[in-house]
Design an enzyme around this catalytic site. Structure first.
Site, mmCIF file in Angstrom:
data_model
loop_
_atom_site.group_PDB
_atom_site.id
_atom_site.type_symbol
_atom_site.label_atom_id
_atom_site.label_comp_id
_atom_site.label_asym_id
_atom_site.label_seq_id
_atom_site.Cartn_x
_atom_site.Cartn_y
_atom_site.Cartn_z
ATOM 1 N N VAL A 1 0.963 -1.178 -0.053
ATOM 2 C CA VAL A 1 -0.076 -0.108 -0.019
ATOM 3 C C VAL A 1 0.905 1.226 -0.078
ATOM 4 O O VAL A 1 1.660 1.464 0.831
ATOM 5 C CB VAL A 1 -1.032 0.106 1.180
ATOM 6 N N THR A 2 0.662 2.181 -1.086
ATOM 7 C CA THR A 2 1.468 3.349 -1.108
ATOM 8 C C THR A 2 0.580 4.418 -0.399
ATOM 9 O O THR A 2 -0.496 4.554 -0.557
ATOM 10 C CB THR A 2 1.828 3.679 -2.297
ATOM 11 N N ALA B 1 0.892 5.304 2.564
ATOM 12 C CA ALA B 1 0.278 4.319 3.779
ATOM 13 C C ALA B 1 0.234 5.390 5.136
ATOM 14 O O ALA B 1 -0.370 4.945 5.967
ATOM 15 C CB ALA B 1 1.070 3.247 3.880
ATOM 16 N N GLY C 1 -4.239 9.714 4.537
ATOM 17 C CA GLY C 1 -5.510 9.542 5.160
ATOM 18 C C GLY C 1 -6.273 8.062 4.403
ATOM 19 O O GLY C 1 -6.461 7.138 5.146
ATOM 20 N N ASP D 1 10.445 7.505 -2.206
ATOM 21 C CA ASP D 1 9.890 8.474 -3.143
ATOM 22 C C ASP D 1 9.619 7.926 -4.433
ATOM 23 O O ASP D 1 10.332 7.370 -5.138
ATOM 24 C CB ASP D 1 11.106 9.759 -3.248
ATOM 25 N N SER E 1 -9.423 9.969 -9.431
ATOM 26 C CA SER E 1 -10.456 11.015 -9.077
ATOM 27 C C SER E 1 -11.594 11.433 -9.954
ATOM 28 O O SER E 1 -11.258 11.154 -11.091
ATOM 29 C CB SER E 1 -9.705 12.403 -8.640
ATOM 30 N N TYR F 1 -3.777 18.256 -11.928
ATOM 31 C CA TYR F 1 -4.013 17.023 -11.018
ATOM 32 C C TYR F 1 -5.183 16.063 -11.939
ATOM 33 O O TYR F 1 -4.841 14.798 -12.099
ATOM 34 C CB TYR F 1 -4.763 17.594 -9.868
ATOM 35 N N ALA F 2 -6.085 16.889 -12.599
ATOM 36 C CA ALA F 2 -6.898 16.110 -13.394
ATOM 37 C C ALA F 2 -6.515 15.340 -14.465
ATOM 38 O O ALA F 2 -6.719 14.218 -14.856
ATOM 39 C CB ALA F 2 -8.140 17.094 -13.882
ATOM 40 N N SER G 1 -3.333 14.280 -14.745
ATOM 41 C CA SER G 1 -2.613 13.151 -14.177
ATOM 42 C C SER G 1 -3.464 11.833 -13.623
ATOM 43 O O SER G 1 -3.435 10.866 -13.965
ATOM 44 C CB SER G 1 -1.955 13.478 -12.826
ATOM 45 N N LYS G 2 -4.687 12.249 -13.171
ATOM 46 C CA LYS G 2 -5.575 11.372 -12.776
ATOM 47 C C LYS G 2 -6.482 10.771 -14.001
ATOM 48 O O LYS G 2 -6.874 9.479 -13.962
ATOM 49 C CB LYS G 2 -6.712 11.829 -11.923
HETATM 50 P P1 NAP Z 1 -3.164 12.266 1.820
HETATM 51 O O1 NAP Z 1 -3.781 12.191 3.067
HETATM 52 O O2 NAP Z 1 -2.472 13.686 1.554
HETATM 53 O O3 NAP Z 1 -2.133 10.863 1.424
HETATM 54 C C1 NAP Z 1 -1.340 10.985 0.533
HETATM 55 C C2 NAP Z 1 0.016 10.539 0.882
HETATM 56 O O4 NAP Z 1 1.011 10.284 -0.252
HETATM 57 C C3 NAP Z 1 0.847 11.081 1.901
HETATM 58 O O5 NAP Z 1 1.270 10.506 3.277
HETATM 59 C C4 NAP Z 1 1.830 11.662 1.416
HETATM 60 O O6 NAP Z 1 3.114 11.984 2.093
HETATM 61 C C5 NAP Z 1 2.249 10.509 0.365
HETATM 62 N N1 NAP Z 1 3.168 11.090 -0.794
HETATM 63 C C6 NAP Z 1 3.044 12.102 -1.437
HETATM 64 N N2 NAP Z 1 4.393 12.107 -2.481
HETATM 65 C C7 NAP Z 1 4.783 11.031 -2.316
HETATM 66 C C8 NAP Z 1 5.690 10.325 -2.929
HETATM 67 N N3 NAP Z 1 6.524 10.956 -3.901
HETATM 68 N N4 NAP Z 1 6.100 9.268 -2.563
HETATM 69 C C9 NAP Z 1 5.487 8.390 -1.666
HETATM 70 N N5 NAP Z 1 4.546 8.846 -1.018
HETATM 71 C C10 NAP Z 1 4.128 10.094 -1.391
HETATM 72 O O7 NAP Z 1 -4.110 12.247 0.753
HETATM 73 P P2 NAP Z 1 -5.348 11.259 0.525
HETATM 74 O O8 NAP Z 1 -6.729 12.043 0.693
HETATM 75 O O9 NAP Z 1 -5.174 10.150 1.402
HETATM 76 O O10 NAP Z 1 -5.352 10.956 -0.900
HETATM 77 C C11 NAP Z 1 -4.694 9.421 -1.241
HETATM 78 C C12 NAP Z 1 -5.026 9.220 -2.849
HETATM 79 O O11 NAP Z 1 -6.472 9.644 -3.066
HETATM 80 C C13 NAP Z 1 -4.503 10.400 -3.804
HETATM 81 O O12 NAP Z 1 -3.934 9.579 -5.016
HETATM 82 C C14 NAP Z 1 -5.292 11.462 -4.129
HETATM 83 O O13 NAP Z 1 -5.061 11.973 -5.341
HETATM 84 C C15 NAP Z 1 -6.554 10.408 -4.060
HETATM 85 N N6 NAP Z 1 -7.840 11.338 -4.036
HETATM 86 C C16 NAP Z 1 -8.020 11.739 -2.708
HETATM 87 C C17 NAP Z 1 -9.400 12.403 -2.835
HETATM 88 C C18 NAP Z 1 -9.714 13.425 -1.603
HETATM 89 O O14 NAP Z 1 -10.593 14.289 -1.421
HETATM 90 N N7 NAP Z 1 -9.083 13.379 -0.512
HETATM 91 C C19 NAP Z 1 -10.172 12.707 -3.944
HETATM 92 C C20 NAP Z 1 -9.980 11.889 -4.940
HETATM 93 C C21 NAP Z 1 -8.607 11.109 -5.058
HETATM 94 P P3 NAP Z 1 3.270 13.625 2.562
HETATM 95 O O15 NAP Z 1 2.069 13.960 3.290
HETATM 96 O O16 NAP Z 1 4.473 13.527 3.305
HETATM 97 O O17 NAP Z 1 3.020 14.581 1.313
#
Ligand code: NAP
Length: 244
Positions: free
Chosen positions: A18-19, A21, A24, A60, A138, A151-152, A154-155
């Site tokens: 799980v990445t 990890a 949230g 990373d 997303s 972002y859009a 990339s997704k």
């Molecule tokens: P989050 O809490 O910010 O978790 C993302 C995690 O990825 C963080 O722990 C972050 O570390 C880590 N990360 C960032 N850059 C990295 C890298 N280069 N290598 C390894 N790990 C890295 O966000 P989340 O809401 O859980 O999002 C998880 C996924 O769901 C993402 O792909 C996001 O785009 C997608 N998503 C989220 C939402 C939303 O509303 N939350 C909606 C649609 C899609 P740091 O905290 O140190 O940066």
């Protein structure tokens, strides 16, 4: 959380990477998998605290060489890899005419290139026994979003990549799917202006915003044998924010 260890998920003892990890959604996915009896390899940036009970490998993921090293560490273990749930991701928002090269490149590297690096390295580890890969896109990758061109893009790219991987991995019984969440309450979204959160709430036909656990439940399903005939799909977890 309900004890899933005795049900029909088929995840007991299975090794799943799980990445994101420490974030949230990633953390919630890890907790679900641990409850189902899986062995979890937890990946996040160096310095980020990953959940207890996991094997943590700081990486990373936006760096090709680092992902190769990660695969070497994972591939060397006795228990072959069964699953990958790629949750790491970032936002660097701005309208297109103000977006810097750096904000474009960073988002493409962390969200999209990382997915390519992981697929390239992890599929060979799963080829013998099959496996399940889930990428997190997303709904904004499907519909576009004001201020989120990078972002859009990339997704959206991730969906084409996953569908290709599903076609290429099918003969090895490797399933590849995508989850497209709507607005989920995590650290990624907590700084959003109130009007953005309010708009998402208005869009939700269920009248609520999603939680990390909502996404994790679907990730668990896709990883499990319940989803053994599901591949190449995009599953929205958005409370009906985008019904099309
Ligand atoms: P989050 O809490 O910010 O978790 C993302 C995690 O990825 C963080 O722990 C972050 O570390 C880590 N990360 C960032 N850059 C990295 C890298 N280069 N290598 C390894 N790990 C890295 O966000 P989340 O809401 O859980 O999002 C998880 C996924 O769901 C993402 O792909 C996001 O785009 C997608 N998503 C989220 C939402 C939303 O509303 N939350 C909606 C649609 C899609 P740091 O905290 O140190 O940066």
């Amino acid at each position: 959380m309900a004890d899933l260890s005795t049900d029909c998920l088929g995840l007991r003892g299975q090794r799943v990477l799980v990445t994101g990890a420490g974030g949230g959604i990633g953390r919630a996915v890890v907790e679900r998998l641990l409850a189902a009896g899986s062995q979890v390899v937890a990946v996040d940036l160096p310095g980020v605290h990953c959940p207890a009970g996991t094997e943590s490998i700081p990486t990373d993921l936006g760096c090709s060489a680092a992902v190769r090293q990660l695969a070497q560490a994972v591939g060397g273990a006795d228990n072959p890899l069964h699953g990958l749930v790629h949750c790491a991701g970032i936002t660097r928002d701005g309208v297109l005419w103000k977006l810097s090269d750096e904000d474009w490149d960073d988002v493409m590297r962390v969200n999209l290139s990382s997915s390519f690096y992981l697929l390239r390295e992890m599929i060979p580890l799963m080829r013998e026994r099959g496996g399940a890969i889930t990428l997190i896109s997303s709904i904004n990758g499907e519909r576009g979003k004001f201020g989120q061109g990078n972002y859009a893009a990339s997704k959206a790219g991730l969906i084409g990549l996953a569908r290709t991987a599903a076609r290429e991995g099918g003969r090895f019984d490797i399933r590849v799917n995508v989850i497209a969440p709507g607005l989920i309450q995590t650290s990624m979204t907590k700084e959003l202006p109130a009007k953005v959160t309010e708009a998402a709430l208005q869009e939700s036909v269920l009248g609520r915003l999603g939680t990390a656990e909502d996404v994790a439940g679907v990730a668990l399903f896709l990883c499990s044998q319940l989803a053994r005939h599901v591949t190449g799909q995009v599953l929205r977890v958005d409370g009906g924010q985008l019904i099309a």
